[in-house]
Structure formats: C-alpha cells, structure tokens
Design a protein around this motif. Structure first.
Motif: not given
Length: 318
Positions: A256-268
């Motif tokens: 399952r590919k991560l979405t752009a929002a998931e990639r951005t919010l990974l640190p949070a």
C-alpha cells in the motif's frame, strides 16, 4: 499480559470443555503486559491463550474479537477466537468477559533485523487493506482524547522539565489533529500496539500478529509510527535505525503506497506514537493495579524516543 484474576485448573478445564476445546492438560499464568489476565492453556486438542478482560467491557469487546475473526478470514495470520455452541466468541468466566484464541507458533524477535522489519511492514499493510471492509467501528480508546484526559493525572509524577515537554507535545498533537492534511489521512482498523513482543516468527518467517486489545479505528499512519518507534530504534537510546526503518517502509509500500499527506506527516506521527506510550507508561508505572504477575514498563524509554524524534525528525526519502 499479566494475572489479575486467579483461575484454578478445574475452573479452566470446565470452561474449555464447554467450548469443545478438549481436556485441559496444563495451565500457566502469562507474564508480560499490564492490561488483562492471561493464561497459556494446553489441551489434548491444541494450545490456546485464555484471556479475562480487566478493563474492557462486554460492550467494547465485540469490536476486537470480531476484527480478529474478520482478519483471519482474510488470510491475515492472527489469533482466531473460539466460538461456543451458540456461535458467540465473547464468553464469561469469574464474572468477567473472557475469550480463548489459538496460540500462534514461533517466538518474538526482540532484536529484529531489517528482514524482520520488512516482514512486519508488509503484513501491516496487508492487515490495513483487509480491514477496510470491516463493518464495525470503535475509536482508538488510547487516542488523542485519552492523552488529553490522562496527561493532567500523570503530570504530578514528572519533573518540571518533563512536564513542559509533555504539555508542549500534547499541544502540538492537538494542533496537528486540526490540520487539513491530517483530516485527509487514510483510516481504518489499526492494531495500535504492534510492538516486538506482539509478533511471532518461526525460522525467520512471520507467523502472526496478536494482542489486538488496543485496536481501534484511527489513521494507518499512527499504526506505522507506533511500529517504527519500536521495531526501528535502538532500545537503550531511542535513536532511529534508518536501515531497519527503510526496510519496513519499503515493504509496507510494496503493498500500500503512502499518500502525500502521510509522507508529510510521518514525523508528527512518530512523535504522536512516542507521546501516547510515554503517557500510558507513566500512568501504569505510577498508578499500578495489583496483579500476581506484573511487569511495569519503564516510562523513561518513550521520553527518550520522543526527545530523539524532536531532535532528529525522520523524513521519507523514497
């Protein structure tokens, strides 16, 4: 796992016999964990785990048990709750909710390699997809509302510096939860507690996930953050292990590919996972319940992880 409620051999034997699980041969209280009473039970038909629920209610438990049934039916290797003659999978023992599941083969890998982490990442993604059509809904009971209500209780057991860190991070997570990016994150049933001791391996192959009793409907990214904070850190220091994390994320994204929002919010999300378990370990350590077998976890570990996540944010590169 722990033992808060004593169950005798004869009580367990009668209970298992009524479920047509065979004649009891051995029963042993399980150490580790701090939420429920657990026994390993062997019968002439197989090996099982008997659980009496100490905090979860009869109203809450169907979500967890039927989720395991659903995932098992989708081919995800998870414990499959045993049904009684009437088809119910939630039972009563010693006036408490109870369940029996098959014991998974293998052992936990407490010093995982990149290959182990890749196996967990791939299976977690499969589990997330399999849960998308699960018809029941229950929020993550240890999610943000619980952090907000529990933080004031545990603050009295922290230093001024720790309290500042805890309240500052809690404010940040409330801010993130109100953001437009957060509201677009993919959601579904998550495990929410998939630590090294909740996964089994045999001959290097992953044989199953277990202990779903913190599961709930939440963001898939939070589940990923919880896993990365345990599987892909150096335990003594809490420092990020990039090799194991890259293996985990690559394997997850192969399913399952991560979405752009998931990639951005990974640190949070990594900070959120550290905060959640810091708060809960402070609570369990300083406000413990009596149990025959009980091992409280060190709350300082996830304080260290949180500080590492703040000092060295993890960015996705692939």
């Amino acid at each position: 796992m722990a033992v808060f409620t004593e169950v005798s051999f004869d009580e367990a034997a009668a209970f298992l016999s009524a479920l047509d699980l065979g004649q009891l041969q051995n029963i042993k209280g399980a150490a580790g964990g701090i939420e429920n009473t657990n026994y390993f039970v062997d019968t002439d038909q197989g090996q099982y785990v008997l659980t009496l629920f100490e905090r979860l209610t009869f109203e809450q438990l169907p979500f967890y048990l039927h989720l395991m049934k659903h995932l098992a039916g989708c081919g995800i290797p998870v414990p499959n709750p045993a049904a009684g003659k009437n088809g119910d999978i939630l039972h009563k023992l010693k006036d408490k909710p109870a369940a029996v599941v098959n014991k998974l083969r293998g052992h936990s890998e407490l010093a995982p390699t990149a290959d182990h982490c890749a196996g967990v990442g791939e299976m977690l993604a499969r589990m997330h997809l399999a849960g998308l059509d699960y018809p029941h809904h229950q929020p993550n009971l240890r999610g943000l509302p619980w952090w907000n209500s529990t933080a004031p209780v545990v603050l009295q057991h922290t230093t001024a510096e720790q309290g500042k860190l805890l309240l500052g991070e809690l404010a940040y997570q409330n801010h993130i939860a109100e953001s437009s990016a957060y509201k677009t994150l993919p959601r579904g049933p998550i495990h929410a507690d998939l630590f090294r001791d909740n996964v089994m391996f045999e001959d290097g192959r992953l044989t199953g996930f277990f202990d779903f009793y913190f599961a709930g409907y939440d963001t898939f990214l939070f589940d990923i953050g919880v896993c990365l904070n345990d599987w892909c850190v150096d335990l003594p220091t809490g420092r990020h292990d990039a090799g194991r994390a890259d293996a985990f994320l690559a394997a997850y994204q192969s399913v399952r590919k991560l979405t752009a929002a998931e990639r951005t919010l990974l640190p949070a999300a990594l900070r959120a996972g550290a905060l959640r378990f810091w708060i809960s370990r402070l609570w369990d350590f300083h406000l413990p319940r009596e149990a025959t077998v009980l091992q409280a976890h060190d709350p300082g570990h996830f304080e260290r992880v949180l500080r590492e996540r703040l000092a060295h944010p993890v960015r996705m590169t692939a």
